[in-house]
Design a protein around this motif. Structure first.
Motif, PDB file in Angstrom:
ATOM      1  N   ALA A  52       6.889   1.596  -6.180  1.00  0.00           N
ATOM      2  CA  ALA A  52       6.520   1.633  -7.620  1.00  0.00           C
ATOM      3  C   ALA A  52       6.804   2.344  -8.214  1.00  0.00           C
ATOM      4  O   ALA A  52       6.403   3.310  -7.732  1.00  0.00           O
ATOM      5  N   THR A  96       1.071  -0.916   0.300  1.00  0.00           N
ATOM      6  CA  THR A  96       0.426   0.182  -0.069  1.00  0.00           C
ATOM      7  C   THR A  96       0.926   1.072   0.003  1.00  0.00           C
ATOM      8  O   THR A  96       0.862   2.169  -0.629  1.00  0.00           O
ATOM      9  N   PHE A  97       2.125   1.064   0.442  1.00  0.00           N
ATOM     10  CA  PHE A  97       3.169   2.394   0.125  1.00  0.00           C
ATOM     11  C   PHE A  97       3.888   2.499  -0.654  1.00  0.00           C
ATOM     12  O   PHE A  97       5.111   2.757  -0.620  1.00  0.00           O
ATOM     13  N   SER A  98       3.862   1.724  -1.638  1.00  0.00           N
ATOM     14  CA  SER A  98       4.282   1.485  -2.871  1.00  0.00           C
ATOM     15  C   SER A  98       4.337   3.168  -3.979  1.00  0.00           C
ATOM     16  O   SER A  98       5.596   2.996  -4.066  1.00  0.00           O
ATOM     17  N   THR A  99       2.860   2.920  -3.628  1.00  0.00           N
ATOM     18  CA  THR A  99       3.518   4.857  -5.001  1.00  0.00           C
ATOM     19  C   THR A  99       2.707   5.865  -4.120  1.00  0.00           C
ATOM     20  O   THR A  99       2.635   6.618  -2.602  1.00  0.00           O
ATOM     21  N   ALA A 100       2.416   7.455  -4.654  1.00  0.00           N
ATOM     22  CA  ALA A 100       3.100   8.412  -3.909  1.00  0.00           C
ATOM     23  C   ALA A 100       1.654   8.460  -3.182  1.00  0.00           C
ATOM     24  O   ALA A 100       1.347   8.825  -2.419  1.00  0.00           O
ATOM     25  N   GLU A 101       0.903   7.981  -3.511  1.00  0.00           N
ATOM     26  CA  GLU A 101      -0.791   7.412  -3.230  1.00  0.00           C
ATOM     27  C   GLU A 101      -1.014   7.053  -2.594  1.00  0.00           C
ATOM     28  O   GLU A 101      -0.944   5.520  -3.579  1.00  0.00           O
ATOM     29  N   ARG A 102      -1.233   6.712  -1.175  1.00  0.00           N
ATOM     30  CA  ARG A 102      -1.775   5.301  -0.622  1.00  0.00           C
ATOM     31  C   ARG A 102      -2.870   4.905  -1.453  1.00  0.00           C
ATOM     32  O   ARG A 102      -4.201   5.797  -1.245  1.00  0.00           O
TER      33      ARG A 102
END
Lengths: 269, 247
Positions: free
Chosen positions: B131, B81-87
């Motif tokens: 990501a 869930t924390f892999s992109t700038a937006e959770r």
């Protein structure tokens, strides 16, 4: 080595006669711990813990939300542990296993009882806007005692969190985020967990590996803080334990806690 | 992203790379003890972990997929869930995850010598920690290394790379910013030594005349990646060999 797999209980007893465990540790000795923070740049705070071979990563993402009616001046911290089929063949693909849910609840209770982060610090504007910190933990390799590793990862990640400053415009009531200035939250207590398990009703061993977890029953987890206070004690199932043994566990947990706190301080800067 | 130059006049991309330059690649084999084979790859800021379990006896709930003459693959792709700038909370079995899992499974079904492992199951688990574009490619590369670590027989390495077309020039190994722009995105997985394409996917619009150039660029990118991956595998083997001879 084969005997350890074919007759785990019997061969383990032969090790215990010499007061040593198959990996060479003493009964109350914990495994080597490695802590690394800030490796995930998309997360607002992150930590990676390697406790022996057990690896847990924690990523914290901060979002703004409207506070609940019961606590209008407090923010929220939401932990969530994931132990998928990736970390061990013990777990099957599908919905979260019981173990993952137990650890999630444990972390939730720990945060509530310990106030590592004062949730009032997370408030931007009372009744209107607060921060919610989503702490997602993923177990990457499970070799026993994911609980201690998760506590360490969670607290270190919270310590590592840096959030932009948010001010609320008085006239329009809209929040204004200043992405340039990032501040960390004050974290207190630096809690540290130590898990013990009981073998054959007689021997207490600290920090069990996966093979040891399979042949033992009953866990006791003790969480201490920097002033050597007991914050949280959890005793799960298994056999009854005399008070003297509990005291031994608590004493070892306090020692282990002070060793682990050096790690927190080393990465805190 | 209005006003953002994907390719400057001097020929540099947003992150300072040339059009035919790959991002910094770091990979490591054998990172987990529980899995039969595991690998970690970093392509720029995209960080992916792969764990392989198998060949092993088929799972209870997958009994209906057992084949008498070959193994079947089970692939699970998860993005933290924390892999992109937006959770973004991704539930298990959501469409994007399923889509990726199927593509990766198909890629490896073409590569793994499944006839050598009848009546068994090979599990490929992929975890994306961060990501930043080219997720599919990083996953393929990580899984390929992990399968080599697990000692599973394959026809060849599988190397994947992505490419896009900006201002008439093909650019390879695109990051998140380049992916989110209007340009077409081509992902290709090849078997480098056999010179065969096992998977290709094109998103967006591309003129048919421009396609050969983009494919050439991406295949060259895959071959460059193969050099890095091969070097990592050989270094890992040398390390393991020295521990055997010394113990």
């Amino acid at each position: 080595m084969e005997l350890l797999n074919l007759q785990p209980v019997e061969s383990y007893k032969t090790f215990l006669k010499e007061n040593i465990r198959p990996d060479g540790r003493e009964l109350m000795e914990t495994r080597q711990t490695v802590l690394n923070v800030g490796s995930i740049s998309t997360a607002d705070g992150s930590a990676l813990v390697k406790l022996g071979e057990t690896m847990v990563i924690c990523g914290v993402k901060a979002e703004l939300t409207i506070p609940s009616a019961e606590d209008p001046g407090k923010g929220i911290v939401v932990p969530n542990m994931e132990m998928s089929a990736l970390c061990s063949s013990h777990f099957k693909p599908g919905p979260p296993s019981e173990q993952a849910q137990v650890i999630t609840k444990f972390l939730d209770n720990l945060l509530k009882s310990c106030t590592v982060i004062d949730t009032a610090d997370l408030c931007v504007m009372k009744d209107k806007l607060v921060w919610v910190l989503y702490c997602d933990l993923i177990c990457l390799n499970y070799d026993g005692n994911a609980l201690d590793a998760s506590v360490l990862a969670l607290i270190a990640a919270l310590q590592n969190v840096k959030i932009p400053e948010v001010t609320v415009d008085d006239e329009s009531g809209l929040p204004h985020t200043n992405m340039e200035v990032k501040k960390a939250f004050a974290t207190r207590g630096m809690p540290c967990a130590t898990t013990f398990t009981v073998f054959d009703g007689s021997h207490i061993i600290a920090d069990p590996t996966l093979k040891e977890e399979d042949i033992t029953e009953g866990n006791i987890t003790v969480v201490t803080d920097e002033h050597d206070n007991l914050i949280y004690v959890q005793r799960q199932g298994g056999l009854a334990m005399p008070e003297a043994e509990m005291q031994k566990c608590v004493k070892r947990a306090v020692e282990h806690g002070s060793e682990m706190r050096k790690l927190y301080l080393a990465v805190a800067s | 992203m209005a006003g953002l130059e994907l390719l400057s006049d001097q020929g540099y991309r947003i992150d300072g790379r040339k059009p035919d330059e790959l991002r910094r690649i770091r990979c490591k084999l054998g990172v987990f003890t529980q899995a039969d084979g595991s690998a970690y790859i970093e392509q720029g800021n995209t960080k992916v972990l792969a764990a392989i379990y198998g060949p092993r006896e088929a799972d209870q709930n997958m009994r209906n997929q057992i084949c008498h003459d070959k193994c079947f693959l089970n692939c699970e792709y998860t993005q933290a869930t924390f892999s992109t700038a937006e959770r973004k909370h991704r539930s298990r079995g959501d469409r994007k995850g399923q889509d990726m899992s199927t593509h990766i499974k198909q890629t490896f079904e073409a590569t793994i010598q499944t006839s050598l492992y009848p009546r068994s199951q090979i599990d490929i688990y992929l975890q994306v920690l961060q990501a930043d574009g080219s997720n599919y490619c990083a996953c393929i590369n990580a899984a390929s290394l992990a399968l080599i670590d697990a000692g599973i027989a394959m026809k060849d390495y599988v190397c994947a790379c992505s490419a896009s077309l900006t201002k008439g020039k093909p650019v390879i190994d695109i990051n998140h910013v380049e992916e989110s722009s209007d340009c077409a995105e081509l992902s290709v997985a090849i078997l480098p030594k056999l010179d065969q394409i096992v998977y290709s996917e094109l998103n967006g619009r591309l003129h048919a005349n421009e396609l050969p150039d983009v494919i050439d660029a991406v295949v060259r990118g895959c071959k460059d990646l193969f050099v890095v991956m091969d070097r990592t595998v050989r270094e890992h083997l040398e390390e393991t060999a020295t521990t055997f001879t010394h113990s």
